[in-house]
Design a protein around this motif. Structure first.
Motif, PDB file in Angstrom:
ATOM      1  N   TYR A  85       4.492   0.663  19.561  1.00  0.00           N
ATOM      2  CA  TYR A  85       3.568   0.571  18.421  1.00  0.00           C
ATOM      3  C   TYR A  85       2.253   0.004  18.936  1.00  0.00           C
ATOM      4  O   TYR A  85       2.211  -1.093  19.501  1.00  0.00           O
ATOM      5  CB  TYR A  85       4.164  -0.348  17.345  1.00  0.00           C
TER       6      TYR A  85
ATOM      7  N   TYR B 184       1.274 -10.644   7.614  1.00  0.00           N
ATOM      8  CA  TYR B 184       2.115 -10.609   6.402  1.00  0.00           C
ATOM      9  C   TYR B 184       2.327 -12.020   5.854  1.00  0.00           C
ATOM     10  O   TYR B 184       2.256 -12.250   4.649  1.00  0.00           O
ATOM     11  CB  TYR B 184       3.470  -9.970   6.707  1.00  0.00           C
TER      12      TYR B 184
ATOM     13  N   MET C 186      -2.404  -5.774   4.613  1.00  0.00           N
ATOM     14  CA  MET C 186      -2.234  -7.067   5.277  1.00  0.00           C
ATOM     15  C   MET C 186      -3.167  -7.277   6.455  1.00  0.00           C
ATOM     16  O   MET C 186      -3.372  -8.417   6.895  1.00  0.00           O
ATOM     17  CB  MET C 186      -0.771  -7.235   5.728  1.00  0.00           C
TER      18      MET C 186
ATOM     19  N   HIS D 192      -4.205   4.334  16.113  1.00  0.00           N
ATOM     20  CA  HIS D 192      -3.004   3.920  15.361  1.00  0.00           C
ATOM     21  C   HIS D 192      -1.846   4.784  15.870  1.00  0.00           C
ATOM     22  O   HIS D 192      -1.786   5.975  15.581  1.00  0.00           O
ATOM     23  CB  HIS D 192      -3.252   4.164  13.864  1.00  0.00           C
TER      24      HIS D 192
ATOM     25  N   TRP E 112       5.542  -1.987  13.467  1.00  0.00           N
ATOM     26  CA  TRP E 112       4.426  -2.829  13.063  1.00  0.00           C
ATOM     27  C   TRP E 112       4.813  -4.252  12.666  1.00  0.00           C
ATOM     28  O   TRP E 112       3.955  -5.116  12.566  1.00  0.00           O
ATOM     29  CB  TRP E 112       3.692  -2.163  11.890  1.00  0.00           C
TER      30      TRP E 112
ATOM     31  N   ASN F 278      -0.081   7.273   4.880  1.00  0.00           N
ATOM     32  CA  ASN F 278       0.812   6.175   5.240  1.00  0.00           C
ATOM     33  C   ASN F 278       0.257   5.326   6.385  1.00  0.00           C
ATOM     34  O   ASN F 278       0.457   4.116   6.403  1.00  0.00           O
ATOM     35  CB  ASN F 278       2.172   6.768   5.619  1.00  0.00           C
ATOM     36  N   ALA F 279      -0.421   5.973   7.337  1.00  0.00           N
ATOM     37  CA  ALA F 279      -0.869   5.246   8.533  1.00  0.00           C
ATOM     38  C   ALA F 279      -2.382   4.991   8.516  1.00  0.00           C
ATOM     39  O   ALA F 279      -2.826   3.836   8.434  1.00  0.00           O
ATOM     40  CB  ALA F 279      -0.446   6.002   9.781  1.00  0.00           C
TER      41      ALA F 279
ATOM     42  N   LYS G 248       0.849  -1.188   0.000  1.00  0.00           N
ATOM     43  CA  LYS G 248       0.000   0.000   0.000  1.00  0.00           C
ATOM     44  C   LYS G 248       0.898   1.256   0.000  1.00  0.00           C
ATOM     45  O   LYS G 248       2.003   1.186   0.555  1.00  0.00           O
ATOM     46  CB  LYS G 248      -0.970  -0.024   1.175  1.00  0.00           C
TER      47      LYS G 248
ATOM     48  N   ASN H 101       2.398   5.151  16.473  1.00  0.00           N
ATOM     49  CA  ASN H 101       3.763   4.707  16.184  1.00  0.00           C
ATOM     50  C   ASN H 101       4.694   5.310  17.225  1.00  0.00           C
ATOM     51  O   ASN H 101       4.377   6.341  17.835  1.00  0.00           O
ATOM     52  CB  ASN H 101       4.210   5.213  14.811  1.00  0.00           C
TER      53      ASN H 101
ATOM     54  N   HIS I  20      -4.532   2.334   6.501  1.00  0.00           N
ATOM     55  CA  HIS I  20      -4.805   0.953   6.926  1.00  0.00           C
ATOM     56  C   HIS I  20      -6.189   0.860   7.571  1.00  0.00           C
ATOM     57  O   HIS I  20      -6.924  -0.093   7.333  1.00  0.00           O
ATOM     58  CB  HIS I  20      -3.759   0.488   7.947  1.00  0.00           C
TER      59      HIS I  20
HETATM   60  C1  ISE Z   1       3.772   1.868   7.881  1.00  0.00           C
HETATM   61  O1  ISE Z   1       4.046   2.531   6.710  1.00  0.00           O
HETATM   62  C2  ISE Z   1       2.897   0.727   7.603  1.00  0.00           C
HETATM   63  O2  ISE Z   1       2.472   0.466   6.521  1.00  0.00           O
HETATM   64  C3  ISE Z   1       2.497  -0.023   8.789  1.00  0.00           C
HETATM   65  O3  ISE Z   1       1.709  -1.100   8.476  1.00  0.00           O
HETATM   66  C4  ISE Z   1       1.752   0.925   9.684  1.00  0.00           C
HETATM   67  O4  ISE Z   1       1.213   0.267  10.771  1.00  0.00           O
HETATM   68  C5  ISE Z   1       2.685   2.018  10.092  1.00  0.00           C
HETATM   69  O5  ISE Z   1       2.100   2.845  11.025  1.00  0.00           O
HETATM   70  C6  ISE Z   1       3.104   2.791   8.867  1.00  0.00           C
HETATM   71  O6  ISE Z   1       3.946   3.831   9.221  1.00  0.00           O
END
Ligand code: ISE
Length: 328
Positions: free
Chosen positions: A229, A274, A125, A154, A266, A171-172, A96, A156, A175
């Motif tokens: 995380y 995955y 995933m 979510h 992650w 990016n986050a 993604k 990080n 998902h």
């Molecule tokens: C990262 O780019 C991802 O794709 C991870 O799956 C996601 O959980 C993470 O927070 C992103 O930064």
């Protein structure tokens, strides 16, 4: 039969996927691997048994020993590489996002539709994560009643230096956008994103999403949460709720307190997801039927994320109207 996989990108995710295919996936092997950093390509390729390593992704796509391609290069390169795989008639699993813009995603959707067969899977995933799968099964069983609200968190530990505010969404949160559509079987039709006035940059932000079938979604994204995380989800339904349990291997009780450890990123949290995603994709290579997110899902996630970024910039809610699906 073992499918030869060509991997494009040997950074964090490309290397992780190469190792997972090498160690844990039946019916496939790493045939070729590319990275713009020749030393990195050689190191990961050597470790995972790749017969060819190169700095040029197109060499991997064209390699006759490559039956299918896995793209894990930087986001901005995805669209061109997916289109090159389609032009070569090779199945492709693209990390993604499918492409950086909704417009580029639509070009991919159209190119795949013109071929008349499914070749694209997008690397969302979480659809394979046992906890989300159980949450969906609990909802689909019906006893909880209709879904009302999906609460998501979510967090990080920290964001890389190249991270821009809008990437908290692209990016986050992307998902959560995908998993919410998949869980609820609903389309997201309106988005409002609010940033804190006191926090640095846009961190944390809150997204409130409305769906066509009723349930609401809220997402807190906090990319510099420091402590670990942490991905959480609670689905509130008419007659009960179902939440993701903390993903713990051990639970420590000591000195009057109970505790468990968080992962630093992650990969440990979603390692099973995955592996199951890759195994399912390899099964799909044999049958031509893929269980993961489609090109259309990839388009929807990017288009909804674009609307969220617009709302983040303007502070106003944004209505979302997705393009019609050429397959339906
Ligand atoms: C990262 O780019 C991802 O794709 C991870 O799956 C996601 O959980 C993470 O927070 C992103 O930064």
């Amino acid at each position: 039969m073992s499918f030869g996989i060509g991997i494009i990108g040997a950074g964090v995710m490309g290397a992780d996927h190469a190792r997972t295919i090498f160690r844990d996936v039946a019916g496939a092997h790493v045939a070729a691997l590319s990275d713009i950093d020749a030393a990195r390509a050689a190191a990961v390729g050597g470790e995972t048994g790749a017969r060819r390593v190169d700095t040029d992704a197109h060499v991997v796509i064209a390699d006759p020993g490559v039956d299918a391609v896995l793209i894990a290069s930087p986001d901005a390169t995805h669209a061109e590489l997916v289109l090159a795989c389609l032009a070569a008639g090779k199945p492709v699993l693209c990390e993604k996002p499918l492409a950086a813009t909704a417009e580029a995603c639509l070009r991919i959707v159209a190119a795949e539709a013109a071929l008349g067969r499914t070749l694209v899977q997008v690397g969302f995933m979480r659809r394979f994560d046992p906890a989300y799968v159980e949450m969906k099964a609990a909802l689909d069983a019906g006893a909880l009643g209709a879904p009302l609200v999906l609460h998501c968190v979510h967090r990080n530990v920290s964001a890389p230096v190249w991270f821009e505010a809008m990437m908290a969404i692209t990016n986050a949160a992307v998902h959560e956008i995908d998993i919410a559509r998949w869980l609820l079987g609903a389309e997201i039709v309106r988005a409002q994103v609010v940033r804190s006035r006191t926090a640095r940059a846009a961190d944390p932000i809150l997204l409130v999403l409305e769906t066509d079938r009723g349930p609401l979604i809220d997402i807190e994204v906090f990319v510099s949460a420091q402590y670990g995380y942490d991905v959480r989800g609670e689905l509130v339904c008419e007659r009960g709720t179902v939440s993701l349990a903390p993903p713990v291997a051990t639970d420590l009780r000591h000195a009057g307190a109970q505790s468990f450890r968080f992962a630093a990123d992650w990969r440990p949290r979603f390692a099973d997801a995955y592996r199951l995603e890759l195994q399912s994709w390899v099964r799909g290579l044999a049958t031509g039927r893929y269980e993961g997110a489609s090109a259309r899902d990839g388009y929807a996630a990017t288009a909804i994320a674009e609307a969220c970024v617009r709302s983040l910039d303007t502070g106003a809610p944004v209505d979302i109207r997705l393009a019609d699906d050429p397959q339906s």
